[in-house]
Design a protein around this motif. Structure first.
Motif, PDB file in Angstrom:
ATOM      1  N   THR A   1       0.833  -1.205   0.000  1.00 18.68           N
ATOM      2  CA  THR A   1       0.000   0.000   0.000  1.00 18.68           C
ATOM      3  C   THR A   1       0.864   1.251   0.000  1.00 18.68           C
ATOM      4  O   THR A   1       0.552   2.239  -0.690  1.00 18.68           O
ATOM      5  N   ALA A   2       1.957   1.230   0.749  1.00 14.37           N
ATOM      6  CA  ALA A   2       2.871   2.369   0.765  1.00 14.37           C
ATOM      7  C   ALA A   2       3.411   2.652  -0.631  1.00 14.37           C
ATOM      8  O   ALA A   2       3.507   3.815  -1.051  1.00 14.37           O
ATOM      9  N   ASN A   3       3.769   1.599  -1.360  1.00 11.11           N
ATOM     10  CA  ASN A   3       4.248   1.784  -2.727  1.00 11.11           C
ATOM     11  C   ASN A   3       3.166   2.366  -3.626  1.00 11.11           C
ATOM     12  O   ASN A   3       3.424   3.288  -4.408  1.00 11.11           O
ATOM     13  N   PHE A   4       1.960   1.841  -3.510  1.00 11.50           N
ATOM     14  CA  PHE A   4       0.861   2.367  -4.308  1.00 11.50           C
ATOM     15  C   PHE A   4       0.681   3.859  -4.051  1.00 11.50           C
ATOM     16  O   PHE A   4       0.622   4.669  -4.989  1.00 11.50           O
ATOM     17  N   PHE A   5       0.599   4.242  -2.790  1.00 17.33           N
ATOM     18  CA  PHE A   5       0.308   5.639  -2.480  1.00 17.33           C
ATOM     19  C   PHE A   5       1.466   6.552  -2.891  1.00 17.33           C
ATOM     20  O   PHE A   5       1.237   7.666  -3.374  1.00 17.33           O
ATOM     21  N   ALA A   6       2.702   6.101  -2.711  1.00 19.38           N
ATOM     22  CA  ALA A   6       3.831   6.909  -3.165  1.00 19.38           C
ATOM     23  C   ALA A   6       3.781   7.108  -4.675  1.00 19.38           C
ATOM     24  O   ALA A   6       4.000   8.215  -5.191  1.00 19.38           O
ATOM     25  N   LEU A   7       3.458   6.042  -5.402  1.00 18.57           N
ATOM     26  CA  LEU A   7       3.419   6.129  -6.865  1.00 18.57           C
ATOM     27  C   LEU A   7       2.215   6.938  -7.346  1.00 18.57           C
ATOM     28  O   LEU A   7       2.296   7.634  -8.362  1.00 18.57           O
ATOM     29  N   TYR A   8       1.107   6.887  -6.627  1.00 22.58           N
ATOM     30  CA  TYR A   8      -0.033   7.731  -6.984  1.00 22.58           C
ATOM     31  C   TYR A   8       0.312   9.199  -6.748  1.00 22.58           C
ATOM     32  O   TYR A   8      -0.080  10.072  -7.531  1.00 22.58           O
ATOM     33  N   PHE A   9       1.037   9.487  -5.680  1.00 19.63           N
ATOM     34  CA  PHE A   9       1.494  10.866  -5.451  1.00 19.63           C
ATOM     35  C   PHE A   9       2.447  11.304  -6.552  1.00 19.63           C
ATOM     36  O   PHE A   9       2.279  12.384  -7.149  1.00 19.63           O
ATOM     37  N   MET A  10       3.456  10.496  -6.843  1.00 18.80           N
ATOM     38  CA  MET A  10       4.446  10.848  -7.864  1.00 18.80           C
ATOM     39  C   MET A  10       3.784  11.018  -9.229  1.00 18.80           C
ATOM     40  O   MET A  10       4.124  11.919  -9.994  1.00 18.80           O
ATOM     41  N   ASN A  11       2.825  10.139  -9.533  1.00 15.33           N
ATOM     42  CA  ASN A  11       2.120  10.244 -10.800  1.00 15.33           C
ATOM     43  C   ASN A  11       1.333  11.546 -10.865  1.00 15.33           C
ATOM     44  O   ASN A  11       1.269  12.198 -11.913  1.00 15.33           O
ATOM     45  N   GLY A  12       0.757  11.953  -9.732  1.00 20.62           N
ATOM     46  CA  GLY A  12       0.056  13.228  -9.684  1.00 20.62           C
ATOM     47  C   GLY A  12       0.980  14.398  -9.930  1.00 20.62           C
ATOM     48  O   GLY A  12       0.629  15.354 -10.639  1.00 20.62           O
ATOM     49  N   VAL A  13       2.185  14.335  -9.344  1.00 21.93           N
ATOM     50  CA  VAL A  13       3.168  15.397  -9.586  1.00 21.93           C
ATOM     51  C   VAL A  13       3.500  15.471 -11.071  1.00 21.93           C
ATOM     52  O   VAL A  13       3.530  16.561 -11.667  1.00 21.93           O
ATOM     53  N   ALA A  14       3.738  14.305 -11.690  1.00 22.44           N
ATOM     54  CA  ALA A  14       4.048  14.277 -13.133  1.00 22.44           C
ATOM     55  C   ALA A  14       2.879  14.827 -13.942  1.00 22.44           C
ATOM     56  O   ALA A  14       3.065  15.608 -14.882  1.00 22.44           O
ATOM     57  N   ARG A  15       1.660  14.422 -13.590  1.00 20.69           N
ATOM     58  CA  ARG A  15       0.475  14.899 -14.305  1.00 20.69           C
ATOM     59  C   ARG A  15       0.329  16.414 -14.174  1.00 20.69           C
ATOM     60  O   ARG A  15       0.065  17.120 -15.161  1.00 20.69           O
ATOM     61  N   GLY A  16       0.525  16.922 -12.959  1.00 13.80           N
ATOM     62  CA  GLY A  16       0.399  18.361 -12.749  1.00 13.80           C
ATOM     63  C   GLY A  16       1.399  19.154 -13.561  1.00 13.80           C
ATOM     64  O   GLY A  16       1.072  20.186 -14.150  1.00 13.80           O
ATOM     65  N   ARG A  17       2.625  18.654 -13.631  1.00 12.51           N
ATOM     66  CA  ARG A  17       3.655  19.362 -14.394  1.00 12.51           C
ATOM     67  C   ARG A  17       3.366  19.305 -15.891  1.00 12.51           C
ATOM     68  O   ARG A  17       3.569  20.288 -16.609  1.00 12.51           O
ATOM     69  N   MET A  18       2.863  18.181 -16.346  1.00  8.64           N
ATOM     70  CA  MET A  18       2.510  18.069 -17.759  1.00  8.64           C
ATOM     71  C   MET A  18       1.356  19.013 -18.098  1.00  8.64           C
ATOM     72  O   MET A  18       1.373  19.680 -19.141  1.00  8.64           O
ATOM     73  N   GLU A  19       0.369  19.084 -17.229  1.00  8.99           N
ATOM     74  CA  GLU A  19      -0.776  19.953 -17.481  1.00  8.99           C
ATOM     75  C   GLU A  19      -0.386  21.423 -17.446  1.00  8.99           C
ATOM     76  O   GLU A  19      -0.980  22.250 -18.141  1.00  8.99           O
ATOM     77  N   ARG A  20       0.620  21.738 -16.633  1.00 12.35           N
ATOM     78  CA  ARG A  20       1.096  23.134 -16.577  1.00 12.35           C
ATOM     79  C   ARG A  20       2.133  23.414 -17.657  1.00 12.35           C
ATOM     80  O   ARG A  20       2.676  24.520 -17.736  1.00 12.35           O
ATOM     81  N   GLY A  21       2.503  22.377 -18.433  1.00 10.51           N
ATOM     82  CA  GLY A  21       3.440  22.561 -19.530  1.00 10.51           C
ATOM     83  C   GLY A  21       4.858  22.787 -19.081  1.00 10.51           C
ATOM     84  O   GLY A  21       5.623  23.493 -19.737  1.00 10.51           O
ATOM     85  N   SER A  22       5.232  22.170 -17.948  1.00  9.27           N
ATOM     86  CA  SER A  22       6.586  22.376 -17.434  1.00  9.27           C
ATOM     87  C   SER A  22       7.120  21.077 -16.896  1.00  9.27           C
ATOM     88  O   SER A  22       7.238  20.867 -15.706  1.00  9.27           O
ATOM     89  N   GLU A  23       7.456  20.166 -17.797  1.00  9.83           N
ATOM     90  CA  GLU A  23       7.911  18.844 -17.403  1.00  9.83           C
ATOM     91  C   GLU A  23       9.208  18.886 -16.605  1.00  9.83           C
ATOM     92  O   GLU A  23       9.460  18.012 -15.776  1.00  9.83           O
ATOM     93  N   SER A  24      10.043  19.880 -16.842  1.00  8.58           N
ATOM     94  CA  SER A  24      11.340  19.949 -16.163  1.00  8.58           C
ATOM     95  C   SER A  24      11.323  20.919 -14.991  1.00  8.58           C
ATOM     96  O   SER A  24      12.359  21.280 -14.463  1.00  8.58           O
ATOM     97  N   GLU A  25      10.129  21.317 -14.589  1.00 13.82           N
ATOM     98  CA  GLU A  25       9.980  22.260 -13.480  1.00 13.82           C
ATOM     99  C   GLU A  25      10.688  21.759 -12.225  1.00 13.82           C
ATOM    100  O   GLU A  25      10.530  20.624 -11.814  1.00 13.82           O
ATOM    101  N   ALA A  26      11.464  22.636 -11.613  1.00 13.63           N
ATOM    102  CA  ALA A  26      12.172  22.258 -10.395  1.00 13.63           C
ATOM    103  C   ALA A  26      11.208  22.237  -9.215  1.00 13.63           C
ATOM    104  O   ALA A  26      10.155  22.855  -9.235  1.00 13.63           O
ATOM    105  N   SER A  27      11.580  21.487  -8.181  1.00 14.07           N
ATOM    106  CA  SER A  27      10.745  21.436  -6.984  1.00 14.07           C
ATOM    107  C   SER A  27      10.625  22.828  -6.370  1.00 14.07           C
ATOM    108  O   SER A  27      11.589  23.593  -6.328  1.00 14.07           O
ATOM    109  N   ILE A  28       9.433  23.136  -5.872  1.00 14.21           N
ATOM    110  CA  ILE A  28       9.244  24.421  -5.212  1.00 14.21           C
ATOM    111  C   ILE A  28       9.502  24.312  -3.713  1.00 14.21           C
ATOM    112  O   ILE A  28       9.244  25.240  -2.965  1.00 14.21           O
ATOM    113  N   CYS A  29      10.020  23.155  -3.263  1.00 16.72           N
ATOM    114  CA  CYS A  29      10.349  23.034  -1.845  1.00 16.72           C
ATOM    115  C   CYS A  29      11.534  23.909  -1.466  1.00 16.72           C
ATOM    116  O   CYS A  29      11.648  24.358  -0.334  1.00 16.72           O
TER     117      CYS A  29
END
Length: 334
Positions: A305-333
């Motif tokens: 379950t931990a792997n699933f949730f980590a990968l769902y989070f990471m996939n969301g990050v990738a999706r968000g960056r693709m939708e914003r048109g910035s695949e190489s966007e650096a972390s805002i942390c």
């Protein structure tokens, strides 16, 4: 540089028997100077502090169990037809140093190691360990973004008790420490999935006192997960610069969490996975998953379950960056 999970490489031999494999069999990085080549970095924190459940839980073995289970997985989610590793890269930075019973040493090591990840512009994926680790991690982020850190906390419990006996850093208290942190705005903390008789009435009083938002499991079920996560995001991202997501395994119903804290009347793994993905897509820059007990059951459901949730989070990050048109966007942390 392109990174791919081990499972994509036919007939490869990961280091399963001679040592602990890396997350997904991805590159193991040992030097901070190498981190700048990666979008995500996995960090283990094999720590159990003050035990609030009466004895040894085996939570410090969770990072190893999660990595071992991870070798079954890819970065692809058919729900969105996105493979994380088409556009982003990931490494495993190993574990922080810990010393049983020594909060000062261990929390200092967590702060130093986590700071290396955000200095490099990585999105940290942290596997605990008990939930006490949320305090040193989030407070490190808060030092850099004064009063501008939003937190979405998935859990059955508020974990904001003032102190467990004479232990203010126990797993039931990290959010009280954050409420009182001079660099945090507690009104930007959202607790979601809260339920059940393992909460203390003082914890609800503490949330009200400091202005944190509480979305119970009952609320999620009644309003629906989509409305619930939008409410949480609207609070945590209002006027903030960064968003942190922290997940305790017991946010999921006890029937689906046999090797973690057992709390019935909870959320489904589907609801939690979808909400975590939305957090990633909204721009969250850091994630942790805590409180699985590998020695409680042999099936390692918690690790999977931990792997699933980590990968769902990471996939969301990738999706968000693709939708914003910035695949190489650096972390805002950072």
């Amino acid at each position: 540089m392109k990174t791919v999970p081990h499972i994509y490489v036919p007939f490869s031999t990961p280091q399963v028997y001679s040592g602990v494999p890396t997350f997904l069999g991805l590159p193991h990085v040992t030097g901070a100077e190498e981190l700048e080549h990666y979008d995500f970095a996995v960090l283990g924190v094999p720590w159990e502090g003050g035990c609030t459940i009466g004895g040894f839980s085996s939570v410090e073995l969770a990072p190893k169990a999660i990595r071992e289970a991870s070798l079954r997985y890819t970065g692809y989610l058919p729900e969105w037809d996105i493979d994380i590793f088409d556009t982003m890269t990931c490494c495993d930075f190993g574990d922080t140093a810990v010393q049983n019973g020594n909060y000062e040493f261990t929390f200092d090591q967590i702060r130093q190691t986590y700071a290396q990840l955000i200095d490099a512009g990585c999105v940290p994926i942290v596997f605990g360990g008990d939930h006490g680790i949320a305090y040193p991690i989030i407070s490190t982020l808060a030092e850099r973004h004064k009063k501008k850190v939003g937190v979405i906390h998935f859990d059955a419990h508020l974990d904001n008790f003032p102190s467990f006996g004479d232990d203010p850093f126990a797993r039931c208290s990290p959010f009280n420490r954050l409420y009182q942190d001079e660099n945090m705005d507690p009104t930007k903390i959202v607790h979601i999935g809260i339920r059940g008789p393992r909460n203390h009435p003082q914890e609800r009083k503490e949330a009200k006192k400091y202005g944190a938002t509480v979305i119970t499991a009952k609320d999620v079920k009644e309003m629906g997960y989509r409305a619930a996560i939008q409410k949480a995001l609207s609070v945590a991202m209002d006027g903030t610069e960064v968003l942190y997501v922290t997940v305790c395994s017991d946010v999921v119903d006890g029937a689906s969490n046999p090797d973690g804290p057992i709390d019935p009347c909870g959320l489904s793994s589907f609801e939690v996975g979808m909400m975590i993905n939305e957090c990633g897509a909204a721009g969250a820059c850091s994630f942790d998953y805590v409180e699985i007990y590998p020695e409680r059951k042999g099936s390692q459901i918690g690790a999977h379950t931990a792997n699933f949730f980590a990968l769902y989070f990471m996939n969301g990050v990738a999706r968000g960056r693709m939708e914003r048109g910035s695949e190489s966007e650096a972390s805002i942390c950072d």
